[in-house]
Scaffold this active site. Structure first.
Site, PDB file in Angstrom:
ATOM      1  N   ARG A 240       0.843  -1.189   0.000  1.00 42.73           N
ATOM      2  CA  ARG A 240       0.000   0.000   0.000  1.00 42.73           C
ATOM      3  C   ARG A 240       0.875   1.235   0.000  1.00 42.73           C
ATOM      4  O   ARG A 240       1.952   1.250   0.614  1.00 42.73           O
ATOM      5  CB  ARG A 240      -0.890   0.044   1.254  1.00 42.73           C
ATOM      6  N   HIS A 288      -0.913   0.962  -9.453  1.00 44.78           N
ATOM      7  CA  HIS A 288      -1.613   0.053  -8.513  1.00 44.78           C
ATOM      8  C   HIS A 288      -2.222  -1.106  -9.315  1.00 44.78           C
ATOM      9  O   HIS A 288      -3.430  -1.352  -9.269  1.00 44.78           O
ATOM     10  CB  HIS A 288      -2.696   0.790  -7.718  1.00 44.78           C
TER      11      HIS A 288
HETATM   12  P1  NDP Z   1      -2.052 -11.230   4.570  1.00 38.67           P
HETATM   13  O1  NDP Z   1      -3.003 -10.687   5.565  1.00 38.67           O
HETATM   14  O2  NDP Z   1      -2.204 -12.665   4.150  1.00 38.67           O
HETATM   15  O3  NDP Z   1      -0.561 -11.067   5.111  1.00 38.67           O
HETATM   16  C1  NDP Z   1      -0.106  -9.930   5.734  1.00 38.67           C
HETATM   17  C2  NDP Z   1       1.309 -10.163   6.215  1.00 38.67           C
HETATM   18  O4  NDP Z   1       1.804  -8.948   6.780  1.00 38.67           O
HETATM   19  C3  NDP Z   1       1.395 -11.227   7.313  1.00 38.67           C
HETATM   20  O5  NDP Z   1       2.570 -11.984   7.180  1.00 38.67           O
HETATM   21  C4  NDP Z   1       1.472 -10.390   8.572  1.00 38.67           C
HETATM   22  O6  NDP Z   1       2.131 -10.998   9.662  1.00 38.67           O
HETATM   23  C5  NDP Z   1       2.286  -9.213   8.083  1.00 38.67           C
HETATM   24  N1  NDP Z   1       2.089  -8.064   8.960  1.00 38.67           N
HETATM   25  C6  NDP Z   1       0.957  -7.385   9.214  1.00 38.67           C
HETATM   26  N2  NDP Z   1       1.173  -6.412  10.103  1.00 38.67           N
HETATM   27  C7  NDP Z   1       2.485  -6.484  10.427  1.00 38.67           C
HETATM   28  C8  NDP Z   1       3.324  -5.764  11.307  1.00 38.67           C
HETATM   29  N3  NDP Z   1       2.851  -4.758  12.053  1.00 38.67           N
HETATM   30  N4  NDP Z   1       4.608  -6.112  11.377  1.00 38.67           N
HETATM   31  C9  NDP Z   1       5.099  -7.141  10.652  1.00 38.67           C
HETATM   32  N5  NDP Z   1       4.351  -7.884   9.790  1.00 38.67           N
HETATM   33  C10 NDP Z   1       3.068  -7.548   9.691  1.00 38.67           C
HETATM   34  O7  NDP Z   1      -2.114 -10.292   3.315  1.00 38.67           O
HETATM   35  P2  NDP Z   1      -1.863 -10.638   1.778  1.00 38.67           P
HETATM   36  O8  NDP Z   1      -0.553 -11.298   1.657  1.00 38.67           O
HETATM   37  O9  NDP Z   1      -3.033 -11.307   1.206  1.00 38.67           O
HETATM   38  O10 NDP Z   1      -1.814  -9.160   1.149  1.00 38.67           O
HETATM   39  C11 NDP Z   1      -0.864  -8.217   1.612  1.00 38.67           C
HETATM   40  C12 NDP Z   1      -1.221  -6.834   1.128  1.00 38.67           C
HETATM   41  O11 NDP Z   1      -0.940  -6.715  -0.266  1.00 38.67           O
HETATM   42  C13 NDP Z   1      -2.695  -6.457   1.212  1.00 38.67           C
HETATM   43  O12 NDP Z   1      -3.050  -6.076   2.517  1.00 38.67           O
HETATM   44  C14 NDP Z   1      -2.791  -5.302   0.237  1.00 38.67           C
HETATM   45  O13 NDP Z   1      -2.539  -4.090   0.913  1.00 38.67           O
HETATM   46  C15 NDP Z   1      -1.665  -5.587  -0.746  1.00 38.67           C
HETATM   47  N6  NDP Z   1      -2.156  -5.889  -2.087  1.00 38.67           N
HETATM   48  C16 NDP Z   1      -1.793  -5.067  -3.137  1.00 38.67           C
HETATM   49  C17 NDP Z   1      -2.191  -5.342  -4.403  1.00 38.67           C
HETATM   50  C18 NDP Z   1      -1.732  -4.517  -5.542  1.00 38.67           C
HETATM   51  O14 NDP Z   1      -2.228  -4.680  -6.659  1.00 38.67           O
HETATM   52  N7  NDP Z   1      -0.765  -3.631  -5.346  1.00 38.67           N
HETATM   53  C19 NDP Z   1      -3.051  -6.477  -4.702  1.00 38.67           C
HETATM   54  C20 NDP Z   1      -3.363  -7.293  -3.562  1.00 38.67           C
HETATM   55  C21 NDP Z   1      -2.933  -6.980  -2.308  1.00 38.67           C
HETATM   56  P3  NDP Z   1       1.581 -12.363  10.306  1.00 38.67           P
HETATM   57  O15 NDP Z   1       1.950 -13.447   9.322  1.00 38.67           O
HETATM   58  O16 NDP Z   1       2.335 -12.478  11.576  1.00 38.67           O
HETATM   59  O17 NDP Z   1       0.105 -12.190  10.451  1.00 38.67           O
HETATM   60  C1  OXD Z   2      -5.970  -5.467  -3.146  1.00 41.49           C
HETATM   61  C2  OXD Z   2      -5.538  -4.483  -4.152  1.00 41.49           C
HETATM   62  O1  OXD Z   2      -5.923  -5.163  -1.951  1.00 41.49           O
HETATM   63  O2  OXD Z   2      -5.803  -4.681  -5.359  1.00 41.49           O
HETATM   64  O3  OXD Z   2      -6.364  -6.586  -3.554  1.00 41.49           O
HETATM   65  O4  OXD Z   2      -4.893  -3.503  -3.812  1.00 41.49           O
END
Ligand code: NDP
Ligand code: OXD
Length: 325
Positions: A240, A288
């Protein structure tokens, strides 16, 4: 919006009715696919419309969901849910986010593409081509490079495994301890600096939460390893935009803290035309678009979840509101 909001008499009314509220994207295909099985409206019939059971949303209007008395679940059309939780009036019903092979595949492709482009000196070759320069720079192997993935969730883990399979050394950082074959893992505040110190190419796949907002700043970038064959550290952010400080990235690029960056997300989106990131020679910009939510793949999964929920089964891929993701 040129869509028929009226209930279709062929759609069984026992099925929960859907409010589709998408901002900043074309809702037509989502509407068509959802309406194939359920009644869909794009506006509730007043703030307290009792007919709405589910909301399928992207950046819903503030307060839109707060007073719907029979709302049972909210479905994000993306993996991230910061766009939902940004509205403090969102009611306390389960929030389902996207976890789907199709979306994961898109993200893995983007991350592998960007890592390989930096690793194989894509920027240098593009400049050489414009000048018709025939020169081969020194070549490294993937094993010489450490890629560090911040966020070892559904997307981060898949990207980590793909990069490890290509021969990169892969580090991963998450909130809680994680184990992943072929990946060196770090966790929490205590693990952050050791993770960064062992990372040449930083890939950000974190969710935006109060704990992660703004963390990709100059101080963090300074901790990246720069004694590698890449000629400097690299940042790739596909998580993000508000995880990062755009100005700090520019400063880091200009003083050599960073060699290059691939940015898919920005503090303000669309990226303002005045942003120097657009034209910076060391920055690769995508709008994005790392992993687009494709309704053809995602709507059937949502509809199946709704049907399962109505059969009494638990919803999957629920958001932990306290953690914010
Ligand atoms: P998940 O919820 O599966 O994973 C999030 C990861 O981030 C987990 O490993 C979590 O830790 C870690 N995390 C969260 N908070 C913290 C913190 N404070 N410190 C350290 N680690 C942290 O999410 P996804 O993998 O499905 O997606 C990740 C992000 O990708 C989405 O939230 C979205 O913002 C972004 N995204 C962007 C897209 C784009 O087109 N640019 C498309 C899709 C998604 P833990 O394993 O310990 O829970
Ligand atoms: C998502 C994105 O969160 O597209 O899936 O950013």
């Amino acid at each position: 919006m040129a869509m028929n909001d009226e209930a279709d008499s062929d759609v069984p009314q026992a099925k929960g009715r859907i409010l589709l509220a998408l901002t900043g994207m074309h809702p037509q295909r989502w509407y068509e696919l959802l309406a194939g099985e359920r009644t869909v409206v794009t506006e509730p019939d007043g703030a307290t419309d009792p007919s709405i059971t589910y909301a399928v949303v992207w950046k819903q209007r503030p307060n839109l969901l707060s007073s719907l008395p029979n709302l049972r679940a909210i479905f994000s059309i993306g993996a991230g849910v910061d766009h939902i939780l940004a509205d403090p009036t969102v009611p306390d019903v389960p929030i389902v986010r996207v976890v789907a092979d199709n979306l994961t595949q898109h993200m893995v492709e983007y991350i592998v593409w960007r890592v390989l482009d930096h690793h194989r000196q894509g920027a240098l070759y593009r400049v050489q081509q414009t000048k018709k320069i025939w020169r081969e720079p020194a070549q490294r192997t993937a094993a010489d490079i450490s890629v560090g993935i911040m966020g070892l969730g559904n997307l981060g883990r898949a990207a980590a495994s793909a990069l490890a399979a290509l021969g990169f050394h892969v580090n991963g950082w998450s909130r809680r301890d994680q184990a992943l074959a072929g990946v060196t893992t770090f966790a929490g505040d205590a693990g952050l600096v050791p993770f960064l110190n062992a990372t040449d190419i930083l890939v950000v796949l974190l969710p935006l939460t109060p704990a992660t907002r703004g963390m990709v700043n100059y101080g963090l970038l300074k901790e990246l390893r720069r004694r590698n064959g890449l000629g400097g550290a690299v940042l790739i952010n596909a998580g993000r935009g508000r995880l990062q400080k755009d100005a700090d990235i520019l400063r880091a690029l200009d003083d050599g803290t960073l060699k290059e960056a691939s940015l898919d997300v920005f503090e303000v989106e669309p990226l303002p035309k005045t942003s120097p990131l657009w034209t910076h020679p060391k920055v690769f910009v995508t709008p994005h678009a790392a992993a687009t939510s494709d309704p053809t793949h995602l709507v059937p999964i949502m509809l199946e979840q709704m049907a399962a929920f109505e059969r009494g089964e638990p919803l999957q891929n629920l958001v932990d509101r306290e953690a914010g993701y």
